[in-house]
Write an enzyme that holds these catalytic residues in place. Structure first.
Site, mmCIF file in Angstrom:
data_model
loop_
_atom_site.group_PDB
_atom_site.id
_atom_site.type_symbol
_atom_site.label_atom_id
_atom_site.label_comp_id
_atom_site.label_asym_id
_atom_site.label_seq_id
_atom_site.Cartn_x
_atom_site.Cartn_y
_atom_site.Cartn_z
ATOM 1 N N HIS A 134 18.547 -36.945 -6.677
ATOM 2 C CA HIS A 134 18.105 -37.899 -5.400
ATOM 3 C C HIS A 134 16.426 -37.112 -5.984
ATOM 4 O O HIS A 134 15.789 -36.570 -4.072
ATOM 5 C CB HIS A 134 18.897 -36.696 -4.383
ATOM 6 C CG HIS A 134 19.917 -36.766 -4.321
ATOM 7 N ND1 HIS A 134 20.335 -38.218 -3.384
ATOM 8 C CD2 HIS A 134 21.303 -35.973 -4.428
ATOM 9 C CE1 HIS A 134 21.922 -38.111 -3.792
ATOM 10 N NE2 HIS A 134 22.107 -37.334 -3.816
ATOM 11 N N LYS B 156 13.550 -14.948 -10.181
ATOM 12 C CA LYS B 156 13.074 -14.056 -11.244
ATOM 13 C C LYS B 156 12.049 -14.974 -12.296
ATOM 14 O O LYS B 156 11.063 -13.970 -12.200
ATOM 15 C CB LYS B 156 14.574 -13.492 -11.548
ATOM 16 C CG LYS B 156 15.453 -12.765 -11.109
ATOM 17 C CD LYS B 156 14.565 -11.210 -10.596
ATOM 18 C CE LYS B 156 14.422 -11.729 -9.988
ATOM 19 N NZ LYS B 156 15.268 -11.171 -8.018
ATOM 20 N N GLU C 283 17.975 -17.281 -7.365
ATOM 21 C CA GLU C 283 17.786 -16.535 -8.026
ATOM 22 C C GLU C 283 16.878 -16.349 -9.181
ATOM 23 O O GLU C 283 15.872 -15.700 -9.579
ATOM 24 C CB GLU C 283 18.532 -15.548 -7.438
ATOM 25 C CG GLU C 283 18.876 -14.306 -8.001
ATOM 26 C CD GLU C 283 17.485 -13.315 -7.115
ATOM 27 O OE1 GLU C 283 16.980 -13.690 -7.119
ATOM 28 O OE2 GLU C 283 17.306 -11.879 -7.517
ATOM 29 N N LYS D 270 6.338 -4.182 -4.021
ATOM 30 C CA LYS D 270 7.488 -4.176 -3.729
ATOM 31 C C LYS D 270 8.195 -3.824 -2.385
ATOM 32 O O LYS D 270 9.789 -4.797 -2.095
ATOM 33 C CB LYS D 270 8.205 -2.832 -4.460
ATOM 34 C CG LYS D 270 8.932 -2.380 -4.914
ATOM 35 C CD LYS D 270 9.532 -3.345 -5.994
ATOM 36 C CE LYS D 270 11.908 -2.953 -5.504
ATOM 37 N NZ LYS D 270 12.148 -4.157 -6.059
ATOM 38 N N ARG E 141 4.820 -0.206 -6.207
ATOM 39 C CA ARG E 141 5.128 -1.136 -5.031
ATOM 40 C C ARG E 141 3.999 -2.145 -4.911
ATOM 41 O O ARG E 141 3.823 -3.388 -4.531
ATOM 42 C CB ARG E 141 4.281 -0.182 -3.844
ATOM 43 C CG ARG E 141 5.539 1.095 -4.195
ATOM 44 C CD ARG E 141 5.182 1.979 -2.710
ATOM 45 N NE ARG E 141 5.498 1.504 -1.307
ATOM 46 C CZ ARG E 141 6.314 0.958 -0.885
ATOM 47 N NH1 ARG E 141 8.146 2.130 -1.046
ATOM 48 N NH2 ARG E 141 7.178 0.766 0.515
ATOM 49 N N CYS F 23 0.578 -0.871 0.195
ATOM 50 C CA CYS F 23 -0.086 0.374 0.048
ATOM 51 C C CYS F 23 1.168 1.377 -0.265
ATOM 52 O O CYS F 23 1.910 1.453 0.418
ATOM 53 C CB CYS F 23 -0.984 -0.144 0.892
ATOM 54 S SG CYS F 23 -2.020 -1.410 1.203
ATOM 55 N N TRP G 271 -3.189 -2.478 -1.212
ATOM 56 C CA TRP G 271 -2.999 -3.867 -1.192
ATOM 57 C C TRP G 271 -3.642 -4.711 -0.520
ATOM 58 O O TRP G 271 -3.121 -4.530 0.648
ATOM 59 C CB TRP G 271 -1.224 -3.841 -1.418
ATOM 60 C CG TRP G 271 -0.750 -5.696 -1.787
ATOM 61 C CD1 TRP G 271 -0.515 -6.293 -3.339
ATOM 62 C CD2 TRP G 271 -0.131 -6.658 -1.385
ATOM 63 N NE1 TRP G 271 0.491 -7.145 -3.479
ATOM 64 C CE2 TRP G 271 0.117 -7.377 -2.520
ATOM 65 C CE3 TRP G 271 -0.577 -7.031 0.353
ATOM 66 C CZ2 TRP G 271 0.815 -9.040 -1.505
ATOM 67 C CZ3 TRP G 271 -0.067 -8.291 0.665
ATOM 68 C CH2 TRP G 271 0.274 -9.441 -0.264
ATOM 69 N N GLU H 207 8.301 -14.832 -10.707
ATOM 70 C CA GLU H 207 7.616 -13.545 -9.737
ATOM 71 C C GLU H 207 6.966 -13.089 -11.436
ATOM 72 O O GLU H 207 6.237 -12.090 -11.696
ATOM 73 C CB GLU H 207 8.077 -12.798 -8.862
ATOM 74 C CG GLU H 207 10.274 -12.749 -9.948
ATOM 75 C CD GLU H 207 10.574 -11.461 -8.091
ATOM 76 O OE1 GLU H 207 9.779 -11.483 -7.221
ATOM 77 O OE2 GLU H 207 11.475 -11.455 -8.391
ATOM 78 N N ASN I 77 -1.774 2.285 5.516
ATOM 79 C CA ASN I 77 -0.758 1.095 5.582
ATOM 80 C C ASN I 77 -0.899 0.126 6.810
ATOM 81 O O ASN I 77 -0.437 0.506 8.024
ATOM 82 C CB ASN I 77 0.022 0.864 4.818
ATOM 83 C CG ASN I 77 0.654 2.249 3.442
ATOM 84 O OD1 ASN I 77 -0.929 1.926 3.139
ATOM 85 N ND2 ASN I 77 1.721 2.391 3.643
ATOM 86 N N GLY I 78 -0.465 -1.322 6.980
ATOM 87 C CA GLY I 78 -0.251 -2.226 7.559
ATOM 88 C C GLY I 78 -1.343 -2.820 8.204
ATOM 89 O O GLY I 78 -2.379 -2.867 7.368
HETATM 90 C C1 F6R Z 1 12.138 -10.762 -5.717
HETATM 91 C C2 F6R Z 1 11.925 -10.097 -4.080
HETATM 92 C C3 F6R Z 1 11.387 -9.919 -3.466
HETATM 93 C C4 F6R Z 1 12.157 -9.169 -2.297
HETATM 94 C C5 F6R Z 1 11.921 -9.231 -0.854
HETATM 95 C C6 F6R Z 1 13.144 -8.482 0.414
HETATM 96 O O1 F6R Z 1 13.121 -10.203 -7.002
HETATM 97 O O2 F6R Z 1 11.938 -8.483 -4.795
HETATM 98 O O3 F6R Z 1 12.126 -10.988 -3.090
HETATM 99 O O4 F6R Z 1 14.066 -9.617 -2.359
HETATM 100 O O5 F6R Z 1 10.548 -9.429 -0.907
HETATM 101 O O6 F6R Z 1 12.992 -7.397 0.447
HETATM 102 P P1 F6R Z 1 13.329 -6.195 0.296
HETATM 103 O O7 F6R Z 1 14.802 -7.004 0.031
HETATM 104 O O8 F6R Z 1 13.120 -5.372 0.132
HETATM 105 O O9 F6R Z 1 14.253 -6.409 2.287
#
Ligand code: F6R
Length: 608
Positions: free
Chosen positions: A504, A485, A481, A603, A27, A2, A74, A488, A100-101
């Protein structure tokens, strides 16, 4: 997640609020709304979906005034729809709240308020705040907000308007970021600096338990006992260009292509090549304290957790310090072994991730020194840690983290250099690492120059339904990673595995339809990975191999090859991850998906 933006001043508020909401789009959100106090009561407009829907609504039915609050929601409690969108209002439409929260005791509060005769319209936890403030209101909005918040359990960043105390915004924070923007005779509130950057760079960050009272004539910060708190003013250094696409189709692509520069920025002024050493001004630890560290705990979430796994290999292999990497969400509810000689390294792009923040607080409580590797300057983790290394990667707007990852790994390498040289690393070895780091920006650029080759591979595999990513040693976290990517932003199921672990279990998945990405630069375990490639090939899998030099042994075994320049083993992750970011990006674009705002994702995850 949010987003909040609010304005009080002499100008017409709506265009600024809509512009602010657009800056918060990255976000992640599913509905939006705006409320204005304009001398004729409160006016509210809300819409499900994109900000453009809200904008259309406001254009068709304008909302006038110069004191307003706006929000991107959100969904947590209740479906994304117009009714559940914020602002939420009370029974008499005199109080409007954006939040927010999460209000954890909302259900009990709602029952209590209903028994007192309040009528609820939405399914949200936020609506209780509007009714609580309505019930407590006695002429002064800030007093009513204080009384209401005394009853609330949970987390909040809120901004509140009242038609009975007009020309004022009251905002408050506990566990969800909020800042006040200072203009000339006008004031802003926002949950993220990006929302107000076009208007002002002077900000005051609120801390937990603080509230801001904003009018045209000034602002003051109070604690929740209504005592004045004196706060410093900070300056936001980001430029507007940094939060715009600058000719790229998506923020994610722009951020992938920024990496030669961003990694340079992470290293700038910090490498002392001659001495094979690093200078890290913000650690706030003496040489003796650094030498006394006998355990490192790295805690983070998501992509940042992946960089933490690389950090673990660095600290154990080079600095010879025991290291654990913990998901922040798990760490905070365990009974971890942490002492006063433990260094807790907290990695977070946003510096606001709720689980990571809570894990850091827990480590502190247990006596550890905390060190934040954070990108967003002034964020909560950066303000609460004992010391820190800012990433200096600039704002990351694409929801999928890219440039933050490479900067995190570079920052971990700098930290390791420091710890290792204070212990057992020779100057010659230190110099080798420093020189290899200096070469990284140009090496990343050379990979980006061949992005079109990755795009061709993306075209070939864009309709795949599963992917496997395999690597060993330093490349195992890169495999994780790469898989993250892809899933997501393309919504393709993908798994990362240590290459040898495949036999395994996951090997059962392999058939002629299964693309398998091997991350196999020419490092210490290259020969071992070759055997794993053979195992996949023997079962008809399609092999995409990220490697670093021509290798006759790979001939006939791989279907697609992507080459990265050669470096030392520990730095390969910074190079091998680049084609994986590009692969995920191009596949998602070719599937017609919204790369910068993937479904269900936010985000900065500021709820548990
Ligand atoms: C993946 C991604 C999330 C963040 C995670 C932690 O692309 O963006 O997995 O890495 O939510 O976020 P931060 O680094 O902001 O604590």
């Amino acid at each position: 997640m949010c987003g909040i933006v609010g304005y009080v001043g002499p100008r017409v508020a709506t265009p600024m609020l809509i512009e602010g909401l657009k800056r918060l789009e990255y976000r992640g959100y599913d509905s939006a709304g705006i409320a204005m106090s304009n001398g004729h009561g409160l006016e509210t407009r809300k819409a499900k979906g994109k900000i453009s829907m809200l904008e259309g609504l406001v254009n068709g039915n304008p909302i006038h005034g110069s004191v307003g609050i706006a929000h991107t929601r959100w969904a947590t409690h209740g479906k994304p729809n117009e009714c559940n969108a914020h602002p939420q209002v009370d029974c008499t439409n005199t109080i409007a709240v954006v939040h927010n929260g999460i209000i954890e005791n909302f259900s009990a509060l709602r029952k209590m308020l209903q028994m007192q005769g309040h009528t609820f319209k939405s399914e949200t936890d936020t609506e209780v705040l509007a009714h609580l403030i309505e019930a407590a209101f006695d002429g002064k909005l800030e007093d009513a907000v204080i009384d209401a918040l005394a009853l609330v359990e949970g987390t909040y960043g809120i901004a509140v308007l009242s038609s009975k105390d007009p020309d004022k915004i009251v905002c408050a924070r506990k566990g969800s970021p909020l800042l006040i923007g200072l203009g000339e005779g006008e004031y802003f509130v926002a949950s993220d600096a990006a929302a107000i950057l076009q208007q002002t760079r002077q900000v005051v960050y609120l801390d937990d338990g603080e509230m801001g009272v904003l009018t045209k004539d000034g602002y003051e910060v109070l604690d929740l006992d209504a005592r004045r708190v004196s706060k410093g003013v900070s300056r936001i250094d980001w430029s507007l260009d940094e939060i715009e696409k600058g000719g790229f189709d998506h923020f994610m692509l722009k951020e992938i292509f920024e990496q030669p520069q961003t990694i340079q920025n992470t290293m700038r002024g910090r490498l002392v090549v001659e001495e094979g050493f690093s200078k890290l001004g913000g650690l706030n630890l003496t040489k003796d304290e650094l030498k006394a560290i006998d355990q490192i705990v790295i805690t983070a979430c998501g992509t940042s957790w992946h960089s933490g796994l690389i950090g673990e290999l660095y600290t154990e292999e080079l600095a010879r310090i025991r290291c654990e990497v913990e998901y922040a969400s798990e760490f905070r509810y365990r009974n971890p072994i942490v002492t006063d000689t433990t260094l807790c390294v907290v990695i977070s792009q946003s510096g606001e991730t709720a689980d990571t923040l809570a894990a850091m607080r827990e480590a502190k409580r247990r006596g550890a020194k905390t060190l934040g590797l954070v990108n967003v300057v002034g964020s909560t983790i950066a303000r609460e840690d004992d010391g820190g290394i800012y990433l200096h990667a600039g704002p990351e707007i694409g929801v999928a983290s890219t440039k933050a990852f490479t900067s995190q790994v570079a920052a971990l390498a700098l930290l390791t250099l420091k710890l290792a040289r204070l212990r057992n690393m020779s100057v010659v070895k230190g110099r080798e690492v420093a020189e290899a780091m200096l070469a990284l920006p140009a090496q990343i650029q050379s990979i980006l120059d061949h992005a079109s080759e990755v795009e061709e591979i993306a075209e070939r595999f864009k309709d795949a339904t599963n992917f496997l990513y395999l690597g060993r040693g330093y490349q195992f976290p890169v495999a994780l990673e790469g898989a993250l990517k892809l899933k997501e932003i393309s919504y393709i199921h993908a798994e990362g595995y240590p290459a040898a672990e495949m036999k395994h279990g996951p090997i059962a998945l392999i058939d002629s339809e299964m693309p398998v990405v091997f991350i196999a630069p020419h490092d210490a375990v290259f020969d071992k990975v070759v055997s794993n490639i053979q195992e996949v090939k023997a079962r008809g899998g399609k092999v995409i191999c990220i490697t670093s030099q021509e290798e006759p042994v790979l001939e006939g075994m791989i279907d697609h090859e992507i080459r990265v320049p050669q470096t030392i083993d520990m730095l390969y992750p910074i190079l091998t991850v680049i084609p994986l970011q590009l692969l995920a990006y191009y596949i998602a674009v070719k599937r017609g998906l919204n790369v910068d705002q993937p479904r269900n994702l936010a985000k900065s995850v500021t709820v548990e």
